[in-house]
Design a protein around this motif. Structure first.
Motif, PDB file in Angstrom:
ATOM      1  N   LYS A 233      11.830  -9.348   6.493  1.00 61.18           N
ATOM      2  CA  LYS A 233      11.395  -9.446   7.958  1.00 61.18           C
ATOM      3  C   LYS A 233      10.394  -8.165   8.293  1.00 61.18           C
ATOM      4  CE  LYS A 233      15.043 -12.081  10.145  1.00 61.18           C
ATOM      5  NZ  LYS A 233      16.204 -11.638  11.282  1.00 61.18           N
ATOM      6  N   ALA A 234      11.052  -7.068   7.975  1.00 56.49           N
ATOM      7  CA  ALA A 234      10.439  -5.798   8.385  1.00 56.49           C
ATOM      8  C   ALA A 234       9.160  -5.523   7.546  1.00 56.49           C
ATOM      9  CB  ALA A 234      11.432  -4.553   7.983  1.00 56.49           C
ATOM     10  N   LYS A 235       8.945  -6.200   6.593  1.00 56.81           N
ATOM     11  CA  LYS A 235       7.775  -6.230   5.876  1.00 56.81           C
ATOM     12  C   LYS A 235       6.748  -6.790   6.537  1.00 56.81           C
ATOM     13  CE  LYS A 235       8.709  -6.150   1.082  1.00 56.81           C
ATOM     14  NZ  LYS A 235       8.793  -7.172  -0.072  1.00 56.81           N
ATOM     15  N   GLY A 236       6.968  -8.037   7.299  1.00 57.42           N
ATOM     16  CA  GLY A 236       6.118  -8.832   8.227  1.00 57.42           C
ATOM     17  C   GLY A 236       5.977 -10.177   7.431  1.00 57.42           C
ATOM     18  N   LEU A 237       6.742 -10.518   6.680  1.00 55.23           N
ATOM     19  CA  LEU A 237       6.632 -12.034   5.996  1.00 55.23           C
ATOM     20  C   LEU A 237       7.152 -12.884   7.090  1.00 55.23           C
ATOM     21  CD1 LEU A 237       8.602 -11.334   2.584  1.00 55.23           C
ATOM     22  CD2 LEU A 237       6.291 -11.688   3.193  1.00 55.23           C
ATOM     23  N   ASN A 238       6.464 -14.210   7.090  1.00 52.21           N
ATOM     24  CA  ASN A 238       7.033 -15.257   8.028  1.00 52.21           C
ATOM     25  C   ASN A 238       8.261 -15.853   7.483  1.00 52.21           C
ATOM     26  OD1 ASN A 238       6.514 -17.371   6.355  1.00 52.21           O
ATOM     27  ND2 ASN A 238       4.111 -17.275   7.110  1.00 52.21           N
TER      28      ASN A 238
ATOM     29  N   LEU B  60      10.937  -3.626  16.503  1.00 49.98           N
ATOM     30  CA  LEU B  60      10.094  -4.044  15.589  1.00 49.98           C
ATOM     31  C   LEU B  60      10.376  -5.968  15.812  1.00 49.98           C
ATOM     32  CD1 LEU B  60      10.691  -2.940  11.699  1.00 49.98           C
ATOM     33  CD2 LEU B  60       8.761  -3.382  13.125  1.00 49.98           C
ATOM     34  N   ILE B  62      12.852  -7.703  15.227  1.00 48.17           N
ATOM     35  CA  ILE B  62      13.657  -8.550  14.149  1.00 48.17           C
ATOM     36  C   ILE B  62      15.145  -8.649  14.418  1.00 48.17           C
ATOM     37  CG2 ILE B  62      11.692  -8.188  12.326  1.00 48.17           C
ATOM     38  CD1 ILE B  62      13.636  -6.100  11.263  1.00 48.17           C
ATOM     39  N   ARG B  91       3.849 -10.019  13.273  1.00 49.23           N
ATOM     40  CA  ARG B  91       4.002  -9.996  11.903  1.00 49.23           C
ATOM     41  C   ARG B  91       2.731  -9.032  11.262  1.00 49.23           C
ATOM     42  NH1 ARG B  91       5.586 -15.445  12.021  1.00 49.23           N
ATOM     43  NH2 ARG B  91       3.364 -15.949  11.283  1.00 49.23           N
ATOM     44  N   ARG B  94       4.228  -5.432  11.791  1.00 49.81           N
ATOM     45  CA  ARG B  94       5.426  -5.158  11.166  1.00 49.81           C
ATOM     46  C   ARG B  94       4.933  -4.850   9.592  1.00 49.81           C
ATOM     47  NH1 ARG B  94       8.368 -10.409  12.333  1.00 49.81           N
ATOM     48  NH2 ARG B  94       8.505  -9.829  14.591  1.00 49.81           N
ATOM     49  N   GLY B  95       5.719  -3.847   8.988  1.00 53.62           N
ATOM     50  CA  GLY B  95       5.337  -3.312   7.703  1.00 53.62           C
ATOM     51  C   GLY B  95       3.913  -3.099   7.415  1.00 53.62           C
ATOM     52  N   LEU B 125       0.121  -8.749   1.577  1.00 55.08           N
ATOM     53  CA  LEU B 125       0.596  -9.469   2.905  1.00 55.08           C
ATOM     54  C   LEU B 125      -0.661  -8.582   4.037  1.00 55.08           C
ATOM     55  CD1 LEU B 125       2.333 -11.681   4.154  1.00 55.08           C
ATOM     56  CD2 LEU B 125       3.829  -9.747   4.841  1.00 55.08           C
ATOM     57  N   HIS B 126      -0.655  -7.563   3.845  1.00 53.48           N
ATOM     58  CA  HIS B 126      -1.287  -6.694   4.905  1.00 53.48           C
ATOM     59  C   HIS B 126      -2.891  -6.225   4.545  1.00 53.48           C
ATOM     60  CE1 HIS B 126       2.109  -6.892   7.430  1.00 53.48           C
ATOM     61  NE2 HIS B 126       2.894  -6.206   6.358  1.00 53.48           N
TER      62      HIS B 126
END
Lengths: 330, 352
Positions: A233-238, B60, B62, B91, B94-95, B125-126
């Motif tokens: 989650k903290a990584k930014g995944l959905n 964050l 979460i 999102r 985040r990260g 992802l980013h």
């Protein structure tokens, strides 16, 4: 400690375990009271020459160890013994029944596992939603009803009521095919077999899907509380990525074990369902063998069940090796 | 010490997070306010259960929901309130701009994927990179955080790493997108002491190299002294005191901060002098009224502290405190009884 040595180790272990299993089956069967030697040797109605011929043929007048070796030799040649009840070779009887059980339980098993795992995952994702509540309720209610009773209700509605009230459809509930259907050609036979399959399969599938989904749901809900899910989650995944990439693969591990263990159970059949629907499978065969103390048939069945169980577990362990790196390196 | 407004990277205003459990509503965070300046390390300190981790998760966005919910407040990052962002916009932050590492590296990595995969996942992802580039980047960042022969280790699974190495992997994963803010939730608590020092050293070095701010959550005052520029002391869902490291260690105002500092063993002091804070952190389903610290506080002014929540006061620039010993109400309360606040404090100390 690569995958290859892991596989080799597991196969070797399965072979050894199988040898141990058939040895145990043999000795249990021979130390039980009422062994075939007694039955044939003491029944006054058996003519002496028949008795001698049978004792000689199976080596029943030999010592236990000699018998064991003969048993192993026969087994190696595919000879599982001779049924008291059916007066035919055990391998022949099982060979006749096994395809039906595999058809019924095998197809139920595949449908259950695939749909159950998917459904369970989806429900775990929506935990606490109305869908989830409805599922939990259905699972518990359905589980509280014995399988044979569900079978009887299905027979009553879709077999009996449907027929006497001339509904546009009804389903047979006795046997696996209509006697004599072979004369109408292969296509008709297939249709007929599928038609006979509908009711018993439905009963098994409803229970099975609920069971597997329940299991998968529980696993996934547990995995959802793991720390690495929070990392994801903290990584930014959905949510979808978290659930199916990080959650699913961890949640499926116990399910694989279960799948492996169920494969062995397939041959034991579903005694209840096969009995209610008079389905000519091995489940009923086994049930009858116990009822009539048909030891050779029981022994033969157990040898095959043990084999399939070990194959199933081996399959599960190999699959585990692919899915879980920790297992591979042990 | 107070830095200009434009140096603020993150500002938390009146954040409140509750957990709605079957036993009742856990008021984990009642109201917290603090700022994080650019390229500084802010320590967030307090006992277990004071709401440090929940604050981090709330920033964050979460917090496990259900049962948790952020009820109010603002988390202003680069001038925009993160709580107002859509989940997909959040999102992307985040990260990427805000990364987080967790307490237990043994369980915070997914056991069934290689560490390389897990680092590359965040990069892909980013950033607009393909798998191969992401892998190369992962190897680079792994060697940067001090993982030897990173080009081989990248294909190893988490269980093939020691705890310290896993925490380095976690740090690599957090750093891979050059975050501006790193939230480190007790990053060394589960490691042994020598490894702790290495990980702290690594965090310090990378924060300088990446020009990154860190919120360091810990209950270890030693770690705070080692690492932080400023400290925010939390108690039972409130910020008790915020100040720079010198103020907090040399001249703490809040009775709770004093208690925490008094509980640090010192080799030069008599062991019997070690003070303890009476009692334990309260049940946050039914927290104490008024100042939540009053049942454990030596300076409890009966009739005031249990009735009114003290306001946050900035005593001197950058030194913020929430305690009735310094509020107008507190002064009035003591004045009514014709006691001078200084004398009151001395009397309490002497009585111990």
């Amino acid at each position: 400690m690569g995958l290859k040595s892991y596989i080799a180790k597991k196969v070797l272990f399965a072979v050894v375990a199988y040898f141990a299993a058939i040895t145990v089956v043999f000795f249990i069967y021979h130390v039980m009271p009422g062994n075939p030697a007694n039955i044939f040797a003491t029944d006054p109605r058996v003519p002496p020459e028949v008795r001698d011929a049978l004792l000689d043929r199976w080596g029943l007048d030999e010592s236990l160890w000699k018998q064991y070796l003969i048993f192993l030799k026969n087994l190696f040649q595919g000879d599982l013994g001779y049924s008291f009840l059916h007066k035919r070779p055990v391998s022949e009887i099982i060979g006749e029944r096994l395809p039906w059980t595999l058809l019924l339980l095998g197809s139920a098993f595949i449908i259950n596992a695939v749909i159950g795992i998917l459904l369970g995952s989806l429900i775990a994702w929506r935990r606490g939603s109305k869908t989830d509540t409805a599922f939990v309720l259905t699972y518990n209610v359905y589980n509280a009803i014995p399988l044979f009773f569900v079978g009887m209700i299905f027979i009553s509605i879709f077999g009996y009521q449907a027929r006497i009230h001339n509904w546009p459809f009804y389903f047979p509930f006795i046997g696996a095919k209509t006697p004599g259907i072979e004369s109408l050609g292969t296509f008709r036979v297939i249709l007929d077999v599928l038609w006979h399959l509908v009711l018993p399969l439905t009963v098994l599938v409803i229970a099975g899907i609920l069971g597997w989904s329940w299991f998968m749901r529980g696993n996934l809900i547990n995995v959802k509380t793991e720390d690495f899910i929070q990392t994801a989650k903290a990584k930014g995944l959905n949510d979808k990525q978290i659930l199916f990439r990080h959650g699913f693969r961890n949640a499926i591990l116990p399910v694989i074990t279960s799948i492996g263990m169920s494969i062995g159970g397939l041959i034991g059949g579903s005694v209840l369902v096969e009995t209610v629907f008079t389905y000519p499978g091995t489940g009923r065969l086994l049930y009858e063998a116990i009822l009539y103390k048909d030891y050779p048939l029981l022994q033969g069945s157990f040898i095959i069940i043990a084999g399939l169980t070990l194959l199933g577990l081996l399959f599960a362990e190999l699959l585990y090796g692919f899915v879980d790196p920790r297992i591979r390196s042990e | 010490m107070s830095r200009p407004q434009e140096d603020i990277l993150l500002e938390v205003k009146g954040l409140r997070t509750y957990f709605f459990t079957e036993e009742g509503v856990v008021k984990a965070i009642e109201s917290i306010d603090f700022v994080v300046y650019k390229s500084e390390t802010l320590g967030l300190v307090g006992e277990s259960g004071s709401g440090k981790s929940v604050s981090a998760l709330s920033i964050l966005g979460i917090v496990p929901d259900p049962p948790g919910k952020v009820l109010r407040g603002e988390v202003v990052f680069h001038g925009q309130d993160l709580r107002k962002l859509s989940s997909s916009e959040m999102r992307k932050i985040r990260g990427n701009q805000i990364a987080m590492i967790f307490q237990d590296p043994m369980t915070s990595l997914n056991p069934v994927f290689t560490v390389g995969n897990q680092i590359a996942e965040a990069i892909i992802l980013h950033q607009k990179v393909n798998k191969k580039e992401a892998r190369e980047k992962s190897i680079k960042i792994m060697s940067l955080v001090g993982i030897p022969s990173a080009d081989e280790r990248v294909d190893n699974y988490p269980f093939e790493f020691s705890g310290g190495m896993r925490q380095r992997v976690m740090i690599a994963m957090a750093l891979c997108c050059n975050p501006e803010l790193l939230i480190a939730d007790e990053p060394t608590t589960s490691l042994d002491v020598t490894i702790q020092a290495q990980i702290l050293e690594l965090l310090k070095a990378t924060s300088e190299e990446f020009d990154m701010s860190i919120i360091l959550i810990t209950h270890d005052m030693g770690v705070i002294a080692e690492m932080c520029d400023r400290v925010a002391v939390m108690y039972a869902g409130y910020i008790a005191e915020v100040g720079d490291i010198m103020t907090i260690f040399r001249n703490p105002f809040h009775p709770y901060t004093r208690g925490l500092l008094g509980a640090i063993p010192r080799p030069d002091a008599n062991r019997e002098d070690l003070t303890i804070i009476r009692g334990a952190i309260p049940n946050l389903i039914n927290p104490p009224s008024g100042c939540r610290f009053h049942p454990r506080c030596d300076y409890w002014m009966q009739g005031l502290c249990e009735n009114e929540v003290p306001v946050l006061l900035e005593l001197e620039p950058g030194h913020i405190i929430m305690c009735h010993l310094y509020t107008e109400e507190g002064k009035a309360f003591l004045a009514q009884r014709k006691i001078d606040p200084e004398t009151y404090m001395k009397q309490v100390l002497a009585a111990q």
